[in-house]
Structure formats: structure tokens, C-alpha cells
Scaffold this motif. Structure first.
Motif, PDB file in Angstrom:
ATOM      1  N   LEU A  73      32.326  38.613  36.447  1.00  0.00           N
ATOM      2  CA  LEU A  73      32.509  39.627  37.470  1.00  0.00           C
ATOM      3  C   LEU A  73      32.640  38.971  38.839  1.00  0.00           C
ATOM      4  O   LEU A  73      31.930  38.016  39.163  1.00  0.00           O
ATOM      5  CB  LEU A  73      31.321  40.587  37.474  1.00  0.00           C
ATOM      6  CG  LEU A  73      31.129  41.425  36.203  1.00  0.00           C
ATOM      7  CD1 LEU A  73      29.866  42.264  36.324  1.00  0.00           C
ATOM      8  CD2 LEU A  73      32.327  42.324  35.964  1.00  0.00           C
ATOM      9  N   ASP A 113      33.911  42.792  43.439  1.00  0.00           N
ATOM     10  CA  ASP A 113      33.857  43.960  42.571  1.00  0.00           C
ATOM     11  C   ASP A 113      32.455  44.537  42.522  1.00  0.00           C
ATOM     12  O   ASP A 113      32.274  45.771  42.497  1.00  0.00           O
ATOM     13  CB  ASP A 113      34.316  43.579  41.155  1.00  0.00           C
ATOM     14  CG  ASP A 113      35.788  43.218  41.113  1.00  0.00           C
ATOM     15  OD1 ASP A 113      36.524  43.665  42.010  1.00  0.00           O
ATOM     16  OD2 ASP A 113      36.202  42.485  40.199  1.00  0.00           O
ATOM     17  N   THR A 135      38.923  50.508  32.739  1.00  0.00           N
ATOM     18  CA  THR A 135      38.268  51.096  33.907  1.00  0.00           C
ATOM     19  C   THR A 135      38.919  52.411  34.298  1.00  0.00           C
ATOM     20  O   THR A 135      38.232  53.415  34.550  1.00  0.00           O
ATOM     21  CB  THR A 135      38.314  50.117  35.087  1.00  0.00           C
ATOM     22  OG1 THR A 135      37.591  48.934  34.744  1.00  0.00           O
ATOM     23  CG2 THR A 135      37.710  50.735  36.333  1.00  0.00           C
ATOM     24  N   TRP A 160      39.244  44.381  33.489  1.00  0.00           N
ATOM     25  CA  TRP A 160      39.699  45.383  32.519  1.00  0.00           C
ATOM     26  C   TRP A 160      40.193  46.628  33.260  1.00  0.00           C
ATOM     27  O   TRP A 160      39.570  47.693  33.198  1.00  0.00           O
ATOM     28  CB  TRP A 160      38.558  45.757  31.582  1.00  0.00           C
ATOM     29  CG  TRP A 160      38.060  44.618  30.752  1.00  0.00           C
ATOM     30  CD1 TRP A 160      38.535  44.193  29.556  1.00  0.00           C
ATOM     31  CD2 TRP A 160      36.971  43.735  31.075  1.00  0.00           C
ATOM     32  NE1 TRP A 160      37.831  43.116  29.105  1.00  0.00           N
ATOM     33  CE2 TRP A 160      36.854  42.804  30.014  1.00  0.00           C
ATOM     34  CE3 TRP A 160      36.087  43.629  32.147  1.00  0.00           C
ATOM     35  CZ2 TRP A 160      35.902  41.797  30.014  1.00  0.00           C
ATOM     36  CZ3 TRP A 160      35.138  42.628  32.144  1.00  0.00           C
ATOM     37  CH2 TRP A 160      35.050  41.724  31.086  1.00  0.00           C
ATOM     38  N   PHE A 176      34.276  46.867  36.719  1.00  0.00           N
ATOM     39  CA  PHE A 176      35.111  46.104  35.787  1.00  0.00           C
ATOM     40  C   PHE A 176      36.601  46.264  36.075  1.00  0.00           C
ATOM     41  O   PHE A 176      37.441  46.021  35.213  1.00  0.00           O
ATOM     42  CB  PHE A 176      34.810  46.547  34.353  1.00  0.00           C
ATOM     43  CG  PHE A 176      33.354  46.531  34.000  1.00  0.00           C
ATOM     44  CD1 PHE A 176      32.711  45.348  33.701  1.00  0.00           C
ATOM     45  CD2 PHE A 176      32.618  47.710  34.024  1.00  0.00           C
ATOM     46  CE1 PHE A 176      31.363  45.327  33.394  1.00  0.00           C
ATOM     47  CE2 PHE A 176      31.263  47.696  33.713  1.00  0.00           C
ATOM     48  CZ  PHE A 176      30.628  46.510  33.401  1.00  0.00           C
TER      49      PHE A 176
END
Length: 369
Positions: free
Chosen positions: A4, A8, A61, A57, A53
Motif C-alpha cells: 500500500l 493511499d 475498488t 486494485w 486499495f
């Protein structure tokens, strides 16, 4: 598993805090929406937390955020930060995925989102409600696509610049090797031809000694050139490296050509001044390649070489008789000389003049112009 990003985590934290702080106020100020209960908080927090995420992804998401947002709105909870979370998810999808699949996913999101326009008590109804709903999808999608295209253009520009740099390095190395090896081989070839036609053993031995010396000098200079470009060369090269090619070694170059059987009339005029390394090397290579061409292609037995220091410039001239048919073809050597000189802000002209062939070059004595 993909890691991560800190940004984010920060975005998801800010959106979650925004949801938790604003929902009580929205619930208190709206009289037509459904009161926000535990399910409403759960759906709203899910939309915010799912953005954690969005980089790794983005499709998943967007699916989670869309499902939670549509459920939240169909249950008639008040409008609020859930729409911001949806916009962030749409932007991330457009930013991270190719245009066609991203457009399909965004269209599906819009189709599901439109459903609540017909049921939500605080909505504008159909068709007026389509405008704000479409904006929450179309605007972030357009921004994401524009951002992705800008990033791809920058990446392509950097890749092209790196490729050009690699090509320039290869071309520079090719010119260096051509100048060093070509000069040595030309001298060797001429001495070998002399040795083949001599009938006196003493003269043949002299020619062979000259061949050996020319080969050794060419190999030494080639090793020096390659040593300067190999990784780690700056931290210390070979202890027996030859002196760097420059006008200080011009007399050695001229004697080497004379030993190959070509008389050279060398004149240095003006007041010699120290030159920047790049200019000094370029001047030496121009003279070296020009004299190599004299050895290989010139007719007659002489060449005229002049180096003139003229204040801010250093001027070079190499002249020798032309070939019997008077033809002139600019090959790799002349192209390399011109490229080398022009890269430093100088000028090079090569071609027939009267009954001779001349190479003239002007280089800035103060460095790159």
C-alpha cells in the motif's frame, strides 16, 4: 502482494474521517432522507475505506465502492461524502487502466448509480437528476484519463531520451574506435605494402619494425580509449595508460604518419593556449582522421597541416593532392569528424579545392559554444 502506498492510506483516512464527521450533520439537517443508522454508517465507511486499495486494485475498488454507494442511496440515506468516495474510485480506475476497459467499467457504474434517481426522496428526479449523477462519474473519469495520458507521454519522452543517450554513446564509441584503429591500420597497411615490394632485407626489416611500432601504438591508444568508458574507470585506470589524445601529442602523430612514408609539413601559428579537454580531443581526432585519409587515399607524397590559434578559436587545415579520378565520397570518418566538431559549436568543411583535397575545421577555444 502489492504494498500500500502512503498516499493511499492518507486519502482513505481523510475520506473516512470526512464521512464520520459529516454524517451526523447531514442526518440532522435533512427531513426527507432516511435517518442514518448503523447500516448507513457501515455502508458509508465502506466506501471510504475501500479507496485504500485504489492503486493496486482499481477495478475491485470501484466495484466495492459502487455497490456500497448504490445500496446507500437506494436505502434513501442522505447525500454526502459517499459521492466523493465514488469520484475518487472512478478517477483511480481511469488513471490506472487502459481507456476501453476503464470506459466500460465507468459506464456500468453510471448505469447502477442512475437507478436511485427514480427512488431517492431528496433527488431531483428524472431527467434533471441525471446531470449531477453523471458529473460524479464523467468529471473524475476525464481527469483520470488526462492524467494517465500525460504520465504516459512523460514516460515515453524519458524512454526516448534515454535511448537517444545510449545511441549517442554507441556512436561516440564507434567514432573513437574508428579513429584509433583506422589510423593504425592505415599505417600498418602502407608499411606492409612497402615490405612486400622491397628486395633488400635491411629495408624490409625497417618496415616491419615500423609496422610493429604502429600496431603497438594503436593498441595502446585503443586500450586507453576503452578504459575511459568502462564502468569504474574514473576511480582509477590502468597504471600504464597512454597519454590522453590531444594537440600536445600532435608531433607524435605527425612522426607516425611520416614513418608510413608520407611527408607532412606541419605549421603551428598564433599563440598556443590550453584548450578544454573536449575541444583538445576533437582537434586531435580531426587531424588524425584527416592524415589517415591521406595515408589511405591521397596521391603524391605530401600533406600540409596547419594549426592556427586565433583568440577565441582554434583553426585546423589538412590539405593533400586528390585522387587520380578526382572523386569525393564523404564516408564514416568525415561524418564522424563533422558530428564531433558541430557538437562543440564548431564548423567543419571537407571537399576538393582546386587540385587538392582539404579538411578545414574551426573549434571554440573556450569550450562548448
Amino acid at each position: 502482494m502489492r504494498k500500500l502506498r502512503l498516499v493511499d492510506v492518507g486519502v482513505a483516512a481523510v475520506l473516512t474521517a470526512l464521512v464520520l464527521v459529516t454524517l451526523p450533520f447531514l442526518d440532522a439537517t435533512s427531513g426527507v432522507d432516511r435517518p442514518v443508522d448503523a447500516l448507513g454508517y457501515a455502508l458509508a465507511v465502506t466506501t471510504a475505506a475501500a479507496t485504500l486499495f485504489r492503486t493496486g486494485w482499481p477495478v475491485v475498488t470501484l466495484g466495492v465502492v459502487t455497490a456500497a454507494t448504490v445500496a446507500y442511496l437506494l436505502l434513501a440515506y442522505p447525500y454526502g461524502p459517499v459521492m466523493v468516495c465514488l469520484a475518487v474510485a472512478v478517477y483511480s480506475l481511469a488513471r490506472r487502466r487502459a481507456l476501453r476497459p476503464a470506459l466500460l467499467y465507468a459506464a456500468g457504474t453510471l448505469a447502477l448509480l442512475v437507478v436511485h434517481v427514480f427512488t431517492h426522496p431528496a433527488g431531483l428526479g428524472f431527467p434533471a437528476g441525471l446531470v449531477p449523477v453523471s458529473a460524479f462519474v464523467a468529471v473524475p473519469f476525464s481527469i483520470g484519463v488526462a492524467r494517465r495520458m500525460w504520465h504516459e507521454a512523460r514516460s515515453a519522452e524519458r524512454a526516448a531520451a534515454e535511448q537517444r543517450a545510449r545511441d549517442d554513446e554507441r556512436l561516440q564509441l564507434a567514432h573513437e574506435v574508428h579513429d584509433v584503429v583506422g589510423h593504425g591500420l592505415a599505417a600498418i597497411q602502407m608499411q606492409a605494402d612497402i615490405a612486400l615490394h622491397l628486395g633488400r632485407p635491411d629495408d624490409a626489416a625497417t618496415a616491419l619494425e615500423t609496422i610493429s611500432r604502429a600496431a603497438n601504438e594503436a593498441l595502446t591508444e585503443l586500450r586507453t580509449t576503452l578504459a575511459q568508458i568502462r564502468p569504474g574507470a574514473a576511480s582509477g585506470g590502468a597504471p600504464d595508460r597512454a597519454p590522453t589524445a590531444g594537440l600536445a601529442n600532435l608531433e607524435v602523430l605527425v612522426e607516425r604518419v611520416r614513418s608510413a612514408g608520407v611527408s607532412v609539413d606541419l605549421r603551428v601559428t598564433g599563440t598556443p593556449t590550453p584548450l578544454p579537454a573536449a575541444v583538445d580531443l576533437a582537434a586531435y581526432r580531426v587531424l588524425q582522421e584527416s592524415l589517415t585519409n591521406v595515408v589511405k587515399h591521397g596521391t603524391g607524397s605530401g600533406a600540409y597541416v596547419e594549426v592556427h590559434y586565433a583568440g577565441h578559436d582554434v583553426r585546423l587545415c589538412v590539405r593533400n593532392p586528390r585522387g587520380p579520378d578526382g572523386r569525393f565520397v564523404a564516408g564514416f570518418g568525415i561524418a564522424g569528424m563533422r558530428r564531433r566538431v558541430e557538437s562543440l559549436g564548431g564548423q567543419l568543411d571537407a571537399g576538393p579545392v582546386d587540385e587538392s583535397f582539404e579538411v578545414r575545421a574551426v573549434l571554440p577555444a573556450g569550450g562548448v559554444a
